[in-house]
Structure formats: structure tokens, C-alpha cells
Motif scaffolding. Sequence first.
Motif, mmCIF file in Angstrom:
data_model
loop_
_atom_site.group_PDB
_atom_site.id
_atom_site.type_symbol
_atom_site.label_atom_id
_atom_site.label_comp_id
_atom_site.label_asym_id
_atom_site.label_seq_id
_atom_site.Cartn_x
_atom_site.Cartn_y
_atom_site.Cartn_z
ATOM 1 N N LEU A 122 0.834 -1.202 0.000
ATOM 2 C CA LEU A 122 0.000 0.000 0.000
ATOM 3 C C LEU A 122 0.873 1.258 0.000
ATOM 4 O O LEU A 122 1.941 1.284 0.593
ATOM 5 N N VAL A 123 0.374 2.302 -0.644
ATOM 6 C CA VAL A 123 1.079 3.581 -0.692
ATOM 7 C C VAL A 123 0.850 4.347 0.604
ATOM 8 O O VAL A 123 -0.284 4.480 1.058
ATOM 9 N N ASP A 124 1.931 4.825 1.196
ATOM 10 C CA ASP A 124 1.849 5.726 2.353
ATOM 11 C C ASP A 124 2.013 7.133 1.787
ATOM 12 O O ASP A 124 3.115 7.672 1.711
ATOM 13 N N PHE A 125 0.900 7.717 1.358
ATOM 14 C CA PHE A 125 0.889 8.961 0.596
ATOM 15 C C PHE A 125 1.468 10.143 1.373
ATOM 16 O O PHE A 125 2.041 11.057 0.793
ATOM 17 N N LYS A 126 1.365 10.119 2.690
ATOM 18 C CA LYS A 126 1.857 11.249 3.485
ATOM 19 C C LYS A 126 3.360 11.435 3.339
ATOM 20 O O LYS A 126 3.880 12.528 3.515
ATOM 21 N N TYR A 127 4.078 10.387 2.974
ATOM 22 C CA TYR A 127 5.521 10.475 2.771
ATOM 23 C C TYR A 127 5.863 11.482 1.662
ATOM 24 O O TYR A 127 6.878 12.169 1.729
ATOM 25 N N THR A 128 4.992 11.593 0.674
ATOM 26 C CA THR A 128 5.215 12.529 -0.424
ATOM 27 C C THR A 128 5.328 13.955 0.100
ATOM 28 O O THR A 128 6.070 14.771 -0.435
ATOM 29 N N PHE A 129 4.604 14.251 1.149
ATOM 30 C CA PHE A 129 4.545 15.600 1.696
ATOM 31 C C PHE A 129 5.477 15.794 2.888
ATOM 32 O O PHE A 129 5.746 16.923 3.278
ATOM 33 N N ASN A 130 5.954 14.700 3.495
ATOM 34 C CA ASN A 130 6.871 14.753 4.625
ATOM 35 C C ASN A 130 7.835 13.580 4.520
ATOM 36 O O ASN A 130 7.622 12.537 5.139
ATOM 37 N N PRO A 131 8.904 13.730 3.729
ATOM 38 C CA PRO A 131 9.819 12.597 3.483
ATOM 39 C C PRO A 131 10.638 12.176 4.696
ATOM 40 O O PRO A 131 11.438 11.258 4.588
ATOM 41 N N ASN A 132 10.463 12.816 5.834
ATOM 42 C CA ASN A 132 11.197 12.392 7.030
ATOM 43 C C ASN A 132 10.515 11.230 7.756
ATOM 44 O O ASN A 132 11.003 10.802 8.793
ATOM 45 N N LEU A 133 9.395 10.775 7.246
ATOM 46 C CA LEU A 133 8.685 9.670 7.899
ATOM 47 C C LEU A 133 9.361 8.358 7.623
ATOM 48 O O LEU A 133 9.918 8.102 6.642
#
Length: 133
Positions: A122-133
Motif C-alpha cells: 500500500l502507498v503511504d501517501f503522506k511520505y510525499t509531503f513529509n519525506p522524514n517519515l
Amino acid sequence: MKYVLLIAAFWISACSTKEQNYTPAENALDAGREFIDACLKGDFSKAKFYMLDDSTNTGHLNRAETKFRNLDKEGRQQLRTASINISEVSDIDTVQTIIYYSNSFDQQPLKIKVIKRKEIWLVDFKYTFNPNL
């Protein structure tokens, strides 16, 4: 009246069947590609199927849908026909992958994180906006 009810029942059945026809991704690349393609085509119910379900991801997807819907007809059509250009697939470990990509329409470099949960990618879409995750 019966005709209208029959059409409504058929339409509801077709809509619910469509969501069930999505095939779970067997690997990170498939999940990422399906998610990106669905977003480009404006099929956000399909994108949601390939996305990790949490409130932050849902919020980002809702904003992406609003942005897509606010485009003029030509802009939406250009996105629908855009191709996905994957520049790199980087495996972090056996359950996390980063996909670096752009599309042929705006050619903006982007990245998404794909994770494996319960044997499903599954895509963890929030990573696109916060690559420190």
C-alpha cells in the motif's frame, strides 16, 4: 417508476462491483504504479484502494482530488493521458520501498513510499509531503 428503480439498482450494483474488481498489489512497484495511474486518471476510489488507510493519507488524497476536479477540462484530459516516468525504485528494506517518478504532463519529480502490511503493498501517501517519515 419500475424502470427508474431498475436503472438505479443496476447503477449501484455496477459501482460497488467496480471497487471489488481491484486486484491487491503483489509488489511495491505495482501498488505505486496503480496508485499514481489512478490519481492521474481521476479515479480516486481506486487510488484509495491502493493507499494505506489513515486520516492523514485520506486528507492528502482528498486535497489531490479537489485539485484535480478544479482543473479545467483540458487540464484533466492532459493528466488522464499522461504517462508515468519512474526514475528509480529504492528498496529501504523488505517491507518499504520509495518510488521516484514524474509524469509526462508536468514532469515534476515526485516520490511515494510503498509499504507492505499484512502481505499487501500500500502507498503511504503522506511520505510525499513529509519525506522524514
